[in-house]
Enzyme design. Structure first.
Site, mmCIF file in Angstrom:
data_model
loop_
_atom_site.group_PDB
_atom_site.id
_atom_site.type_symbol
_atom_site.label_atom_id
_atom_site.label_comp_id
_atom_site.label_asym_id
_atom_site.label_seq_id
_atom_site.Cartn_x
_atom_site.Cartn_y
_atom_site.Cartn_z
ATOM 1 N N CYS A 136 0.635 -1.260 0.023
ATOM 2 C CA CYS A 136 -0.183 -0.057 0.145
ATOM 3 C C CYS A 136 0.808 1.211 0.173
ATOM 4 O O CYS A 136 0.498 2.176 -0.468
ATOM 5 C CB CYS A 136 -0.934 -0.115 1.416
ATOM 6 S SG CYS A 136 -2.125 -1.239 1.028
ATOM 7 N N HIS A 154 -3.684 6.865 1.538
ATOM 8 C CA HIS A 154 -3.984 5.657 0.986
ATOM 9 C C HIS A 154 -5.419 5.163 1.572
ATOM 10 O O HIS A 154 -5.541 5.240 2.493
ATOM 11 C CB HIS A 154 -2.951 4.701 1.358
ATOM 12 C CG HIS A 154 -3.264 2.985 1.358
ATOM 13 N ND1 HIS A 154 -4.010 2.574 0.071
ATOM 14 C CD2 HIS A 154 -3.441 2.247 2.289
ATOM 15 C CE1 HIS A 154 -4.141 1.482 0.118
ATOM 16 N NE2 HIS A 154 -4.006 0.960 1.312
ATOM 17 N N ASN A 179 -10.080 -1.060 -0.950
ATOM 18 C CA ASN A 179 -8.802 -0.923 -1.126
ATOM 19 C C ASN A 179 -7.762 -1.363 -2.438
ATOM 20 O O ASN A 179 -7.806 -2.649 -2.382
ATOM 21 C CB ASN A 179 -8.284 -1.346 0.261
ATOM 22 C CG ASN A 179 -6.665 -1.220 0.463
ATOM 23 O OD1 ASN A 179 -5.827 -0.935 -0.475
ATOM 24 N ND2 ASN A 179 -6.133 -1.444 1.638
HETATM 25 C C1 COA Z 1 -10.843 -5.584 8.690
HETATM 26 C C2 COA Z 1 -11.661 -4.821 9.714
HETATM 27 C C3 COA Z 1 -12.687 -4.109 8.810
HETATM 28 C C4 COA Z 1 -12.172 -5.643 10.815
HETATM 29 O O1 COA Z 1 -13.078 -4.744 11.612
HETATM 30 P P1 COA Z 1 -12.824 -5.137 13.259
HETATM 31 O O2 COA Z 1 -13.857 -3.978 13.711
HETATM 32 O O3 COA Z 1 -11.565 -5.093 13.499
HETATM 33 O O4 COA Z 1 -13.562 -6.416 13.204
HETATM 34 P P2 COA Z 1 -12.904 -7.899 13.760
HETATM 35 O O5 COA Z 1 -11.707 -8.478 13.034
HETATM 36 O O6 COA Z 1 -12.879 -7.601 15.119
HETATM 37 O O7 COA Z 1 -14.151 -8.899 13.798
HETATM 38 C C5 COA Z 1 -15.653 -8.518 14.425
HETATM 39 C C6 COA Z 1 -16.298 -9.533 14.095
HETATM 40 O O8 COA Z 1 -16.956 -9.309 12.550
HETATM 41 C C7 COA Z 1 -16.698 -10.348 11.874
HETATM 42 N N1 COA Z 1 -16.329 -10.235 10.391
HETATM 43 C C8 COA Z 1 -15.190 -10.226 9.822
HETATM 44 N N2 COA Z 1 -15.287 -9.696 8.546
HETATM 45 C C9 COA Z 1 -16.761 -9.559 8.437
HETATM 46 C C10 COA Z 1 -17.553 -9.315 7.207
HETATM 47 N N3 COA Z 1 -17.166 -9.040 6.274
HETATM 48 N N4 COA Z 1 -18.921 -9.345 7.558
HETATM 49 C C11 COA Z 1 -19.513 -9.665 8.517
HETATM 50 N N5 COA Z 1 -18.796 -9.765 9.748
HETATM 51 C C12 COA Z 1 -17.353 -9.889 9.532
HETATM 52 C C13 COA Z 1 -15.602 -11.189 12.600
HETATM 53 O O9 COA Z 1 -15.718 -12.654 12.182
HETATM 54 C C14 COA Z 1 -15.830 -10.890 13.835
HETATM 55 O O10 COA Z 1 -16.911 -11.714 14.422
HETATM 56 P P3 COA Z 1 -16.695 -12.457 15.799
HETATM 57 O O11 COA Z 1 -16.935 -11.168 16.914
HETATM 58 O O12 COA Z 1 -17.999 -13.431 16.033
HETATM 59 O O13 COA Z 1 -15.385 -13.234 15.979
HETATM 60 C C15 COA Z 1 -10.648 -4.028 10.370
HETATM 61 O O14 COA Z 1 -9.965 -4.475 11.491
HETATM 62 C C16 COA Z 1 -9.663 -3.019 9.791
HETATM 63 O O15 COA Z 1 -10.200 -2.333 8.775
HETATM 64 N N6 COA Z 1 -8.349 -3.163 9.721
HETATM 65 C C17 COA Z 1 -7.573 -2.555 8.862
HETATM 66 C C18 COA Z 1 -7.284 -3.047 7.686
HETATM 67 C C19 COA Z 1 -6.677 -2.493 6.680
HETATM 68 O O16 COA Z 1 -6.711 -1.429 6.425
HETATM 69 N N7 COA Z 1 -5.854 -3.049 5.647
HETATM 70 C C20 COA Z 1 -5.260 -2.815 4.673
HETATM 71 C C21 COA Z 1 -3.960 -1.935 5.212
HETATM 72 S S1 COA Z 1 -3.317 -1.326 3.778
#
Ligand code: COA
Length: 333
Positions: free
Chosen positions: A115, A260, A290
């Site tokens: 990224c 980004h 993304n």
């Molecule tokens: C990926 C992201 C959106 C997840 O959001 P979060 O609030 O951290 O959510 P979590 O990973 O803690 O998951 C919460 C719950 O949602 C669920 N979940 C994950 N993806 C899901 C989806 N697409 N739809 C529905 N539920 C989902 C998980 O399984 C988890 O369930 P559980 O509580 O029963 O275990 C977030 O962590 C994020 O944006 N991180 C940065 C990612 C990023 O920027 N990546 C690129 C970097 S360049």
């Protein structure tokens, strides 16, 4: 003093729109969850047979060349940022060179910094221009992430986030300031927090022979979303502050921040910390997800086309991603 200035921008995204509602038919997810956590409403995924990383990059390049009023043969050097090259090797730079009909008289360099790749690529191009080696450098970020995603409930934390596309800029030598400075960082201790393991080379021979591979899950994107989020918000802020301090500028001087497009919540967090208003931060993650190294040049190209970037504006680019890597650039337009 010799500087580099962006004199043309372009982008291209695949025609195929993947909505959150579509994703909810192939995995256990829903529009409300995706919008609330990421801000993404739809993304583009490649059409097999139509889109490649190199041909999307070529379309973005042609738009940038047209806007710069240059032709392909004016390009002195290609710097191509991607972590999803069309081939395992060679890199996509030479494929783009071929798509553009350019012969062996110029060089093509590939950058694999995820990224942050586009800012790393701008930094490299800027150094080559400043030293006087090249005049017109094509800098590209292009990715096809969709084909490495696990499009099932098991892979839903990444499948809903990533999209495909390409963006390009032409950097040209000038005696007027353009790129003021670039700031690059990395921390390999976190390499496995966001990665695709295979086809990695450091495995027993038998495990890398296609006919012997039974577990193919290691070819898919793995991300520890919480860790990535926590580091991203800190590093984005640090690297933007670093750029401002290096140029004796203040956050109030920024006309447009183009972060980004990792997650709308990350962009909003930075916006709040820098006390910028909505018009000072450009986001298009809602439409494209993304797109890794392509996200900043696509956003820059759209922002410019929408008239959001004007002569003499101070533009700030910032990125964080796999590696971990993070980077920023300040540009006087
Ligand atoms: C990926 C992201 C959106 C997840 O959001 P979060 O609030 O951290 O959510 P979590 O990973 O803690 O998951 C919460 C719950 O949602 C669920 N979940 C994950 N993806 C899901 C989806 N697409 N739809 C529905 N539920 C989902 C998980 O399984 C988890 O369930 P559980 O509580 O029963 O275990 C977030 O962590 C994020 O944006 N991180 C940065 C990612 C990023 O920027 N990546 C690129 C970097 S360049």
């Amino acid at each position: 003093m010799r500087y580099s200035r962006i004199i043309g921008l372009g982008h291209h995204v695949p025609d195929r729109v993947i909505t959150n509602d579509y994703l909810s038919t192939v995995m256990d997810t829903n529009d409300a969850w995706i919008v609330e956590r990421t801000g993404i409403r739809e993304r583009r995924w490649m059409d097999p047979g139509q889109d490649t990383v190199a041909n999307m990059a070529a379309k973005a390049t042609r738009m940038a060349l047209e806007r710069a009023k240059l032709k392909e043969t004016d390009i002195d050097f290609i710097v191509f940022a991607t972590i999803t090259p069309d081939y395992f090797f060679p890199g996509s730079g030479v494929l783009l060179q071929r798509e553009l009909g350019l012969d062996g008289s110029i060089a093509a360099l590939d950058i694999r910094n995820a990224c942050s790749g586009f800012i790393y690529a701008v930094s490299v191009a800027d150094q080559f221009i400043k030293t006087g080696m090249y005049k017109n450098v094509l800098v590209v970020g292009a990715e096809i992430q969709s084909t490495a995603l696990d499009i099932s409930t098991r892979g839903r934390n990444t499948a809903v986030i990533f999209g495909d596309g390409a963006g390009a800029v032409i950097l040209q030598a000038s005696d007027k300031p353009g790129v003021l400075s670039t700031h690059l960082h990395s921390d390999g201790r976190f390499a496995e927090e966001l990665y695709v393991k295979d086809p990695g080379s450091s495995r027993p021979h038998a495990e890398r022979q296609p006919e012997q591979i039974t577990d193919t899950s290691t070819f898919k994107v793995v991300m520890n979303g919480n860790q990535v989020f926590k580091h991203a918000v800190v590093r984005f802020m640090e690297v933007i502050q670093e750029a401002l301090e290096a140029n004796k500028l203040r956050k109030e001087d920024i006309n447009l921040l183009v972060p980004h497009q990792a997650n709308l919540r990350i962009s909003q967090y930075i916006q709040e910390k820098l006390e910028l208003n909505d018009a000072q931060v450009y986001n298009n993650i809602m439409r494209y997800g993304n797109t890794t190294a392509a996200s900043i040049p696509i956003a820059l190209s759209e922002a410019w086309a929408e008239g959001k970037i004007k002569e003499n504006d101070l533009i700030c680019l910032a990125a964080f991603g796999s590696g971990f890597t993070w980077a920023s650039a300040l540009i006087r337009w």
